[in-house]
Design an enzyme around this catalytic site. Structure first.
Site, PDB file in Angstrom:
ATOM      1  N   ASP A   1       0.547  -0.799   0.126  1.00  0.00           N
ATOM      2  CA  ASP A   1       0.223   0.003   0.051  1.00  0.00           C
ATOM      3  C   ASP A   1       0.800   1.099   0.152  1.00  0.00           C
ATOM      4  O   ASP A   1       1.431   1.545   0.426  1.00  0.00           O
ATOM      5  CB  ASP A   1      -0.779  -0.088   1.283  1.00  0.00           C
TER       6      ASP A   1
ATOM      7  N   ASN B   1       1.477   2.803  -2.783  1.00  0.00           N
ATOM      8  CA  ASN B   1       1.724   4.186  -4.122  1.00  0.00           C
ATOM      9  C   ASN B   1       0.936   5.325  -4.110  1.00  0.00           C
ATOM     10  O   ASN B   1       2.035   5.391  -5.308  1.00  0.00           O
ATOM     11  CB  ASN B   1       1.527   2.621  -5.450  1.00  0.00           C
TER      12      ASN B   1
ATOM     13  N   ARG C   1       0.416   7.653  -2.517  1.00  0.00           N
ATOM     14  CA  ARG C   1       0.520   8.797  -2.411  1.00  0.00           C
ATOM     15  C   ARG C   1       2.844   8.729  -2.271  1.00  0.00           C
ATOM     16  O   ARG C   1       2.758  10.071  -2.317  1.00  0.00           O
ATOM     17  CB  ARG C   1       0.469   8.131  -0.009  1.00  0.00           C
TER      18      ARG C   1
ATOM     19  N   ARG D   1      -0.014   9.331  -9.568  1.00  0.00           N
ATOM     20  CA  ARG D   1      -0.226   7.871  -8.939  1.00  0.00           C
ATOM     21  C   ARG D   1       0.447   6.639 -10.180  1.00  0.00           C
ATOM     22  O   ARG D   1       0.909   5.437  -9.212  1.00  0.00           O
ATOM     23  CB  ARG D   1      -1.890   7.408  -9.301  1.00  0.00           C
TER      24      ARG D   1
ATOM     25  N   THR E   1     -10.546  -7.279  -5.978  1.00  0.00           N
ATOM     26  CA  THR E   1     -12.110  -6.968  -6.068  1.00  0.00           C
ATOM     27  C   THR E   1     -12.586  -5.693  -6.474  1.00  0.00           C
ATOM     28  O   THR E   1     -13.213  -5.415  -7.025  1.00  0.00           O
ATOM     29  CB  THR E   1     -12.926  -8.143  -5.112  1.00  0.00           C
ATOM     30  N   GLU E   2     -12.101  -4.701  -5.293  1.00  0.00           N
ATOM     31  CA  GLU E   2     -11.966  -3.854  -4.871  1.00  0.00           C
ATOM     32  C   GLU E   2     -12.264  -2.596  -5.687  1.00  0.00           C
ATOM     33  O   GLU E   2     -12.388  -1.751  -5.868  1.00  0.00           O
ATOM     34  CB  GLU E   2     -12.264  -3.286  -3.206  1.00  0.00           C
ATOM     35  N   ASN E   3     -10.683  -2.409  -6.330  1.00  0.00           N
ATOM     36  CA  ASN E   3     -10.026  -2.110  -6.791  1.00  0.00           C
ATOM     37  C   ASN E   3     -10.398  -1.950  -8.441  1.00  0.00           C
ATOM     38  O   ASN E   3      -9.941  -1.409  -8.749  1.00  0.00           O
ATOM     39  CB  ASN E   3      -8.099  -2.630  -6.912  1.00  0.00           C
ATOM     40  N   TRP E   4     -11.533  -2.413  -9.265  1.00  0.00           N
ATOM     41  CA  TRP E   4     -12.239  -1.773 -10.331  1.00  0.00           C
ATOM     42  C   TRP E   4     -13.007  -1.012 -10.169  1.00  0.00           C
ATOM     43  O   TRP E   4     -12.616  -0.001 -10.392  1.00  0.00           O
ATOM     44  CB  TRP E   4     -13.044  -3.276  -9.942  1.00  0.00           C
TER      45      TRP E   4
ATOM     46  N   SER F   1      -8.303  -5.944   5.104  1.00  0.00           N
ATOM     47  CA  SER F   1      -8.462  -5.275   3.581  1.00  0.00           C
ATOM     48  C   SER F   1      -8.465  -6.516   2.544  1.00  0.00           C
ATOM     49  O   SER F   1      -8.686  -6.359   1.335  1.00  0.00           O
ATOM     50  CB  SER F   1      -7.219  -4.395   1.963  1.00  0.00           C
TER      51      SER F   1
HETATM   52  C1  FPP Z   1      -2.105  -0.238  -3.668  1.00  0.00           C
HETATM   53  O1  FPP Z   1      -1.837   0.841  -3.337  1.00  0.00           O
HETATM   54  C2  FPP Z   1      -1.619  -0.610  -4.293  1.00  0.00           C
HETATM   55  C3  FPP Z   1      -1.904  -1.700  -5.332  1.00  0.00           C
HETATM   56  C4  FPP Z   1      -3.325  -1.576  -5.768  1.00  0.00           C
HETATM   57  C5  FPP Z   1      -1.789  -2.169  -6.950  1.00  0.00           C
HETATM   58  C6  FPP Z   1       0.308  -2.685  -6.586  1.00  0.00           C
HETATM   59  C7  FPP Z   1       0.316  -3.170  -7.505  1.00  0.00           C
HETATM   60  C8  FPP Z   1       2.086  -3.302  -8.053  1.00  0.00           C
HETATM   61  C9  FPP Z   1       3.161  -2.876  -7.265  1.00  0.00           C
HETATM   62  C10 FPP Z   1       2.667  -3.813  -8.855  1.00  0.00           C
HETATM   63  C11 FPP Z   1       2.655  -5.239  -8.920  1.00  0.00           C
HETATM   64  C12 FPP Z   1       2.799  -5.982 -10.213  1.00  0.00           C
HETATM   65  C13 FPP Z   1       2.769  -6.872 -10.710  1.00  0.00           C
HETATM   66  C14 FPP Z   1       3.298  -7.825 -11.984  1.00  0.00           C
HETATM   67  C15 FPP Z   1       2.884  -8.387  -9.136  1.00  0.00           C
HETATM   68  P1  FPP Z   1      -2.417   2.190  -3.635  1.00  0.00           P
HETATM   69  O2  FPP Z   1      -2.307   3.123  -4.510  1.00  0.00           O
HETATM   70  O3  FPP Z   1      -3.454   1.685  -3.225  1.00  0.00           O
HETATM   71  O4  FPP Z   1      -1.949   3.528  -2.746  1.00  0.00           O
HETATM   72  P2  FPP Z   1      -1.883   4.875  -1.994  1.00  0.00           P
HETATM   73  O5  FPP Z   1      -3.138   4.666  -0.561  1.00  0.00           O
HETATM   74  O6  FPP Z   1      -1.081   5.444  -1.606  1.00  0.00           O
HETATM   75  O7  FPP Z   1      -3.434   5.403  -2.636  1.00  0.00           O
END
Ligand code: FPP
Length: 249
Positions: free
Chosen positions: A29, A31, A33, A42, A75-78, A205
């Protein structure tokens, strides 16, 4: 290579090999931010997130950890903006294609858990290829949770068991934990010993709800793209201090 890099290739001397977790699971988690803090879009956070994951996989292999499971897409990330979802699907596909040769050479076995049938066809094809080409590899088992939801996994297991009961293959009183485990996506993979979540959120989560019953949980404020070997080292030191009792005294 610097002296510090060389040192990090080997298990740090303050870690006890016999107390290493066999299976580490990660909720990657932060990425978004991370990218925001750098003034980047993002999606750049996700790109850097891939680098962090690749390094963690290499590190687990170097240090003798048997299995790594990463939560790539829930499944919620869609529900994220379409642009971001499309970017992630293309990213998964590209990374799999680019990394397959190295995974084969490094003897990594890759496997996917989740509802894979609703992923884009091109990604499904890349997934099938990478699973097939690495299925006999044994240095580390790398599992990627994609379109994964713990509740959804439990519901689909119940349905499959109900069908077996309906067909007379199983009696309701024969259903036990082992039956249930056989119907989970993760069948054949040991439960995680250590679950790591980055970015400081105190949540599960919907990740591996059944499998983490006795996992040790480690949460760090570090954002996923910054989670490197020294952060992992810290997590393992913390883990090795824990007393695992599995409900006993
Ligand atoms: C959560 O950070 C991260 C994700 C939903 C994606 C994670 C996927 C990868 C790191 C790529 C993996 C690749 C392979 C091929 C397995 P967020 O976007 O929810 O961060 P935030 O909470 O700061 O917004």
């Amino acid at each position: 290579m610097t002296a510090q890099q060389t040192q990090l290739e080997y298990l740090p001397p303050d870690l006890k090999r016999e107390l290493l977790p066999k299976h580490v699971a990660v909720i990657m988690d932060g990425n978004g931010r991370w990218a925001k803090r750098q003034g980047l879009p993002r999606i750049m956070g996700h790109k850097r997130g891939v680098d962090a994951l690749k390094d963690l996989l290499r590190c687990c292999k170097d240090w003798g950890i048997e299995a790594l499971t990463a939560y790539a897409f829930s499944t919620e990330n869609w529900g994220r903006p379409q642009e971001e979802v499309d970017f992630l699907m293309t990213l998964f596909q590209r990374v799999l294609r680019q990394e397959l040769r190295e995974m084969v050479e490094e003897n990594v076995q890759i496997r996917f858990v989740g509802n894979l049938s609703s992923l884009p066809r091109a990604l499904q094809a890349e997934i099938s290829r990478s699973v097939e080409e690495t299925k006999n590899n044994r240095s580390i088992r790398f599992t990627v949770a994609t379109n994964y939801g713990g509740r959804q996994e439990i519901v689909q297991a119940c349905r499959a068991i109900a069908v077996e009961v309906q067909q007379g293959l199983l009696q309701p009183d024969e259903i036990d934990e082992a039956t249930f485990e056989r119907h989970l996506y993760t069948t054949g993979i040991s439960d995680p010993d250590l679950l790591i979540r980055t970015s400081g959120e105190m949540r599960i989560s919907n990740f591996l709800l059944w499998q983490i019953a006795y996992s040790e949980i480690y949460i760090t404020d570090t954002l996923w793209p910054d989670f490197d070997r020294s952060e992992f080292h810290r997590a393992l030191c913390d883990y090795q201090q824990r007393e695992r009792r599995f409900g006993k005294v």
